[in-house]
Design an enzyme around this catalytic site. Sequence first.
Site, PDB file in Angstrom:
ATOM      1  N   HIS A  69       0.853  -1.189   0.000  1.00  0.00           N
ATOM      2  CA  HIS A  69       0.000   0.000   0.000  1.00  0.00           C
ATOM      3  C   HIS A  69       0.891   1.242   0.000  1.00  0.00           C
ATOM      4  O   HIS A  69       2.080   1.165   0.325  1.00  0.00           O
ATOM      5  CB  HIS A  69      -0.939  -0.026   1.204  1.00  0.00           C
ATOM      6  CG  HIS A  69      -2.021  -1.059   1.060  1.00  0.00           C
ATOM      7  ND1 HIS A  69      -2.502  -1.803   2.107  1.00  0.00           N
ATOM      8  CD2 HIS A  69      -2.688  -1.467  -0.058  1.00  0.00           C
ATOM      9  CE1 HIS A  69      -3.444  -2.623   1.647  1.00  0.00           C
ATOM     10  NE2 HIS A  69      -3.563  -2.437   0.348  1.00  0.00           N
ATOM     11  N   THR A 113       1.696  -5.885  -8.041  1.00  0.00           N
ATOM     12  CA  THR A 113       0.621  -5.000  -8.464  1.00  0.00           C
ATOM     13  C   THR A 113       1.255  -3.808  -9.191  1.00  0.00           C
ATOM     14  O   THR A 113       2.448  -3.529  -9.031  1.00  0.00           O
ATOM     15  CB  THR A 113      -0.201  -4.534  -7.251  1.00  0.00           C
ATOM     16  OG1 THR A 113       0.679  -4.136  -6.202  1.00  0.00           O
ATOM     17  CG2 THR A 113      -1.115  -5.646  -6.759  1.00  0.00           C
ATOM     18  N   GLY A 134      -3.583  -2.319  -7.678  1.00  0.00           N
ATOM     19  CA  GLY A 134      -4.441  -2.997  -6.703  1.00  0.00           C
ATOM     20  C   GLY A 134      -5.913  -2.603  -6.794  1.00  0.00           C
ATOM     21  O   GLY A 134      -6.791  -3.472  -6.951  1.00  0.00           O
ATOM     22  N   ASP A 151      -4.741  -7.116  -7.016  1.00  0.00           N
ATOM     23  CA  ASP A 151      -4.738  -8.110  -5.926  1.00  0.00           C
ATOM     24  C   ASP A 151      -5.514  -9.352  -6.363  1.00  0.00           C
ATOM     25  O   ASP A 151      -5.119 -10.486  -6.079  1.00  0.00           O
ATOM     26  CB  ASP A 151      -5.392  -7.544  -4.662  1.00  0.00           C
ATOM     27  CG  ASP A 151      -4.741  -6.274  -4.180  1.00  0.00           C
ATOM     28  OD1 ASP A 151      -3.926  -6.338  -3.257  1.00  0.00           O
ATOM     29  OD2 ASP A 151      -5.044  -5.212  -4.752  1.00  0.00           O
ATOM     30  N   ASP A 179      -0.922  -1.484   4.744  1.00  0.00           N
ATOM     31  CA  ASP A 179      -0.912  -0.313   5.621  1.00  0.00           C
ATOM     32  C   ASP A 179      -2.116  -0.417   6.550  1.00  0.00           C
ATOM     33  O   ASP A 179      -3.252  -0.203   6.118  1.00  0.00           O
ATOM     34  CB  ASP A 179      -0.980   0.970   4.785  1.00  0.00           C
ATOM     35  CG  ASP A 179      -0.874   2.201   5.666  1.00  0.00           C
ATOM     36  OD1 ASP A 179      -0.883   2.058   6.909  1.00  0.00           O
ATOM     37  OD2 ASP A 179      -0.780   3.315   5.122  1.00  0.00           O
ATOM     38  N   HIS A 188     -10.751  -1.138  -2.183  1.00  0.00           N
ATOM     39  CA  HIS A 188     -10.784  -2.524  -2.663  1.00  0.00           C
ATOM     40  C   HIS A 188     -10.491  -3.502  -1.528  1.00  0.00           C
ATOM     41  O   HIS A 188      -9.848  -4.526  -1.722  1.00  0.00           O
ATOM     42  CB  HIS A 188      -9.790  -2.708  -3.811  1.00  0.00           C
ATOM     43  CG  HIS A 188      -8.372  -2.325  -3.467  1.00  0.00           C
ATOM     44  ND1 HIS A 188      -8.014  -1.077  -3.028  1.00  0.00           N
ATOM     45  CD2 HIS A 188      -7.234  -3.039  -3.500  1.00  0.00           C
ATOM     46  CE1 HIS A 188      -6.706  -1.049  -2.810  1.00  0.00           C
ATOM     47  NE2 HIS A 188      -6.207  -2.231  -3.077  1.00  0.00           N
ATOM     48  N   ASP A 192     -11.082  -7.135  -2.219  1.00  0.00           N
ATOM     49  CA  ASP A 192     -10.051  -7.844  -2.984  1.00  0.00           C
ATOM     50  C   ASP A 192      -8.880  -8.232  -2.083  1.00  0.00           C
ATOM     51  O   ASP A 192      -8.290  -9.313  -2.217  1.00  0.00           O
ATOM     52  CB  ASP A 192      -9.511  -6.960  -4.125  1.00  0.00           C
ATOM     53  CG  ASP A 192     -10.543  -6.699  -5.211  1.00  0.00           C
ATOM     54  OD1 ASP A 192     -11.730  -6.965  -4.973  1.00  0.00           O
ATOM     55  OD2 ASP A 192     -10.157  -6.213  -6.282  1.00  0.00           O
ATOM     56  N   ARG A 243      -7.462 -14.657   1.922  1.00  0.00           N
ATOM     57  CA  ARG A 243      -8.228 -15.910   2.055  1.00  0.00           C
ATOM     58  C   ARG A 243      -7.706 -16.987   1.101  1.00  0.00           C
ATOM     59  O   ARG A 243      -7.523 -18.148   1.473  1.00  0.00           O
ATOM     60  CB  ARG A 243      -9.721 -15.648   1.799  1.00  0.00           C
ATOM     61  CG  ARG A 243     -10.541 -16.911   1.884  1.00  0.00           C
ATOM     62  CD  ARG A 243     -12.023 -16.702   1.621  1.00  0.00           C
ATOM     63  NE  ARG A 243     -12.651 -18.005   1.595  1.00  0.00           N
ATOM     64  CZ  ARG A 243     -12.680 -18.794   0.530  1.00  0.00           C
ATOM     65  NH1 ARG A 243     -12.148 -18.410  -0.612  1.00  0.00           N
ATOM     66  NH2 ARG A 243     -13.233 -19.982   0.601  1.00  0.00           N
TER      67      ARG A 243
HETATM   68  O1  LIG Z   1      -3.535  -1.526  -3.661  1.00  0.00           O
HETATM   69  C1  LIG Z   1      -2.620  -2.303  -3.583  1.00  0.00           C
HETATM   70  C2  LIG Z   1      -2.759  -3.517  -2.789  1.00  0.00           C
HETATM   71  O2  LIG Z   1      -4.022  -3.702  -2.241  1.00  0.00           O
HETATM   72  C3  LIG Z   1      -1.354  -2.059  -4.265  1.00  0.00           C
HETATM   73  O3  LIG Z   1      -1.558  -1.643  -5.593  1.00  0.00           O
HETATM   74  P1  LIG Z   1      -0.474  -0.752  -6.324  1.00  0.00           P
HETATM   75  O4  LIG Z   1       0.842  -1.460  -6.216  1.00  0.00           O
HETATM   76  O5  LIG Z   1      -0.908  -0.643  -7.740  1.00  0.00           O
HETATM   77  O6  LIG Z   1      -0.442   0.561  -5.613  1.00  0.00           O
END
Ligand SMILES: O=C(CO)COP(=O)(O)O
Length: 124
Positions: A8, A36, A56, A61, A81, A88, A91, A97
């Site tokens: 995050h 991601t 993400g 994810d 974080d 999301h 997700d 899970r």
């Molecule tokens: O949101 C994320 C994980 O949930 C990370 O995505 P990004 O690496 O695209 O910021």
Amino acid sequence: MEIAIIAHDGKKADLIDFLIKNEAVLHHEKIRLIGTGTTGGKAEAAGFKTQRMLSGPLGGDAQIAGRVAEGITQMVFFFKDPLSSHPHEADINMLIRVCDVHNVPLATNEATAQLLLDAIAQQL
Ligand SMILES: O=C(CO)COP(=O)(O)O
């Protein structure tokens, strides 16, 4: 072995520092990184070849969860974080899970990621 890296926004710098600290292991020919979108881009910029999924919030994810379910991704470093909320969240919980369903090692903080990577380093 395919390892997924995800962080995050509040943890991206920590993840990149972690990658750099462990570059000897992570550059091993038997290790392949996916990530991601934004995390993967930052890893690339730091010199780590990384296959990038969607960002993400746009489904990255979920894409990684699919690879875990198919047995392609064998370990996940997900620097979450805990002090921020995410649109999301569904997700994120789905990925956690799916790792549990398939007994795939998942580190959600740096201390755990280091322990997993140290264990992997001994097997390379
Ligand atoms: O949101 C994320 C994980 O949930 C990370 O995505 P990004 O690496 O695209 O910021």
